[in-house]
Enzyme design. Structure first.
Site, PDB file in Angstrom:
ATOM      1  N   LEU A  85       6.586  -7.075  10.931  1.00 38.70           N
ATOM      2  CA  LEU A  85       5.806  -5.853  10.774  1.00 38.70           C
ATOM      3  C   LEU A  85       5.538  -5.624   9.294  1.00 38.70           C
ATOM      4  O   LEU A  85       6.471  -5.599   8.484  1.00 38.70           O
ATOM      5  CB  LEU A  85       6.565  -4.655  11.355  1.00 38.70           C
ATOM      6  CG  LEU A  85       6.031  -3.253  11.005  1.00 38.70           C
ATOM      7  CD1 LEU A  85       4.628  -3.052  11.554  1.00 38.70           C
ATOM      8  CD2 LEU A  85       6.985  -2.182  11.522  1.00 38.70           C
ATOM      9  N   ILE A  86       4.268  -5.456   8.932  1.00 39.58           N
ATOM     10  CA  ILE A  86       3.894  -5.164   7.555  1.00 39.58           C
ATOM     11  C   ILE A  86       3.130  -3.847   7.518  1.00 39.58           C
ATOM     12  O   ILE A  86       2.178  -3.650   8.279  1.00 39.58           O
ATOM     13  CB  ILE A  86       3.008  -6.265   6.939  1.00 39.58           C
ATOM     14  CG1 ILE A  86       3.652  -7.643   7.082  1.00 39.58           C
ATOM     15  CG2 ILE A  86       2.725  -5.964   5.471  1.00 39.58           C
ATOM     16  CD1 ILE A  86       2.811  -8.782   6.508  1.00 39.58           C
ATOM     17  N   GLY A 120       0.685  -1.141   5.366  1.00 40.45           N
ATOM     18  CA  GLY A 120      -0.274  -1.101   4.264  1.00 40.45           C
ATOM     19  C   GLY A 120      -0.990  -2.415   4.021  1.00 40.45           C
ATOM     20  O   GLY A 120      -0.905  -2.990   2.941  1.00 40.45           O
ATOM     21  N   SER A 123      -5.601  -3.882   2.092  1.00 40.56           N
ATOM     22  CA  SER A 123      -6.052  -4.512   0.847  1.00 40.56           C
ATOM     23  C   SER A 123      -4.842  -4.993   0.059  1.00 40.56           C
ATOM     24  O   SER A 123      -3.693  -4.767   0.453  1.00 40.56           O
ATOM     25  CB  SER A 123      -6.862  -3.525  -0.006  1.00 40.56           C
ATOM     26  OG  SER A 123      -6.048  -2.436  -0.412  1.00 40.56           O
ATOM     27  N   GLY A 124      -5.113  -5.673  -1.053  1.00 38.96           N
ATOM     28  CA  GLY A 124      -4.080  -5.987  -2.031  1.00 38.96           C
ATOM     29  C   GLY A 124      -2.939  -6.841  -1.527  1.00 38.96           C
ATOM     30  O   GLY A 124      -3.129  -7.809  -0.783  1.00 38.96           O
ATOM     31  N   ILE A 125      -1.735  -6.473  -1.932  1.00 36.58           N
ATOM     32  CA  ILE A 125      -0.544  -7.250  -1.605  1.00 36.58           C
ATOM     33  C   ILE A 125      -0.325  -7.321  -0.099  1.00 36.58           C
ATOM     34  O   ILE A 125       0.029  -8.374   0.439  1.00 36.58           O
ATOM     35  CB  ILE A 125       0.685  -6.639  -2.303  1.00 36.58           C
ATOM     36  CG1 ILE A 125       0.577  -6.795  -3.825  1.00 36.58           C
ATOM     37  CG2 ILE A 125       1.983  -7.294  -1.802  1.00 36.58           C
ATOM     38  CD1 ILE A 125       1.631  -6.025  -4.605  1.00 36.58           C
ATOM     39  N   SER A 133       8.497  -1.891  -7.373  1.00 35.11           N
ATOM     40  CA  SER A 133       7.695  -2.059  -8.581  1.00 35.11           C
ATOM     41  C   SER A 133       8.656  -2.165  -9.752  1.00 35.11           C
ATOM     42  O   SER A 133       9.798  -1.690  -9.670  1.00 35.11           O
ATOM     43  CB  SER A 133       6.785  -0.834  -8.773  1.00 35.11           C
ATOM     44  OG  SER A 133       6.227  -0.793 -10.079  1.00 35.11           O
ATOM     45  N   TYR A 162       5.526   8.941  -9.478  1.00 36.90           N
ATOM     46  CA  TYR A 162       5.511   7.599  -8.897  1.00 36.90           C
ATOM     47  C   TYR A 162       6.811   6.859  -9.188  1.00 36.90           C
ATOM     48  O   TYR A 162       7.416   6.268  -8.279  1.00 36.90           O
ATOM     49  CB  TYR A 162       4.312   6.818  -9.441  1.00 36.90           C
ATOM     50  CG  TYR A 162       4.221   5.396  -8.925  1.00 36.90           C
ATOM     51  CD1 TYR A 162       3.759   5.139  -7.644  1.00 36.90           C
ATOM     52  CD2 TYR A 162       4.616   4.317  -9.712  1.00 36.90           C
ATOM     53  CE1 TYR A 162       3.679   3.843  -7.153  1.00 36.90           C
ATOM     54  CE2 TYR A 162       4.534   3.023  -9.239  1.00 36.90           C
ATOM     55  CZ  TYR A 162       4.066   2.795  -7.964  1.00 36.90           C
ATOM     56  OH  TYR A 162       3.999   1.498  -7.482  1.00 36.90           O
TER      57      TYR A 162
END
Length: 284
Positions: free
Chosen positions: A7-8, A10, A13-15, A138, A151
């Site tokens: 399961l992923i 987001g 787009s992107g990563i 991050s 953030y």
């Protein structure tokens, strides 16, 4: 079905998009989720180009009902789950005097509580499969950065949550890894700062914010920043590693930057580095 189920969150787009495709190519049955499946066009095209099939489903990580429905669909369709990649998140630039507490809470909701909610929901399945949890954090979850107060706070919280969970989950056969990218060439940062700039005009923060945005633009230049595919390669490596690390940076640059904090006991080195990000360049 012998494919491990992943399961992923987001993946529009992107990563998330790059990892969904890379993981499917590596042999995973990928449940690729996003808040609005009307935005799945790029993911479908990328999957078709790669010759892989994805199970694209809706999932809003901030909505408990959506999380529960997604897990129920996975159980009903596959009967199990072998891995979770927490990837959904949102960038944010701001400083506390110029923003509302509701804005800060919204950042925490998607970047921290979304991770907690999905992790909690799937842990029973991962205990059964002795699976794994991989979470995209991050370097901002290690080093606090100017105009990233909310953030970085959310990413710090993610790191603390998962670092604490890791040994507990391991007693049940579930492996946990935090992935720390640095600058990545994605839409994630394309508009970051644009909404905050007008709010800073005429305030004491304006010079520092413009200096920060100039520095950020150079850091995310395609000639410098890592590609989503490069990050995806690291993530798939973690998902397939028999003994995955608890923490991994996705590039040498990210590793060096995170290392600044991890060896900086009194905080002086971090402050020396980040203070330069908010100084205006001298006039030519």
């Amino acid at each position: 079905m012998t494919e491990p189920v992943l399961l992923i969150t987001g993946t529009s787009s992107g990563i998330g998009l790059a990892t969904a495709v890379a993981a499917a190519r590596a042999g995973f049955r990928v449940v690729a989720t996003m808040r609005d499946t009307g935005k799945a066009g790029r993911l479908r095209s990328a999957a078709a180009d790669a010759g892989v099939d994805l199970d694209i489903q809706p999932l809003d990580v901030t909505d408990p009902g959506s999380v529960a429905a997604c897990v129920d669909r996975i159980v009903g369709t596959y009967g199990r789950l072998d891995a979770l990649l927490n990837n959904a998140g949102a960038g944010h630039v701001g400083t506390i005097e110029l923003e509302t507490l509701d804005e800060v809470r919204a950042v925490m909701e998607v970047n921290f509580f979304g991770v907690v909610a999905v992790t909690k929901a799937v842990l029973p399945l991962l205990r059964e499969s002795r699976g794994r949890i991989v979470t995209v954090s991050s370097v901002g979850g290690v080093v606090g950065q100017p105009f990233n107060e909310a953030y970085c706070a959310a990413k710090f919280a993610v790191e603390g949550f998962l670092e604490s969970l890791t040994p507990v989950a391991a007693t049940l056969g579930v492996r946990v890894t935090v992935v720390e990218p640095g600058a990545v060439t994605t839409e994630f940062v394309a508009n970051v700062g644009l909404d905050e700039t007008p709010a800073a005009v005429g305030t004491p923060y304006e010079p520092a914010l413009h200096a920060y945005l100039d520095r950020t633009a150079s850091a995310f230049d395609p000639s410098v920043a890592q590609t989503p595919e490069g990050v995806a390669e690291v993530i798939v490596g973690v998902l397939t590693d028999d003994a995955p690390p608890a923490r991994v940076q996705t590039s040498e640059l990210a590793a060096r930057f995170a290392g600044v904090k991890l060896s900086d006991l009194d905080g002086a080195h971090v402050q020396h580095v980040t203070a330069g990000w908010v100084r205006e360049a001298p006039a030519a």
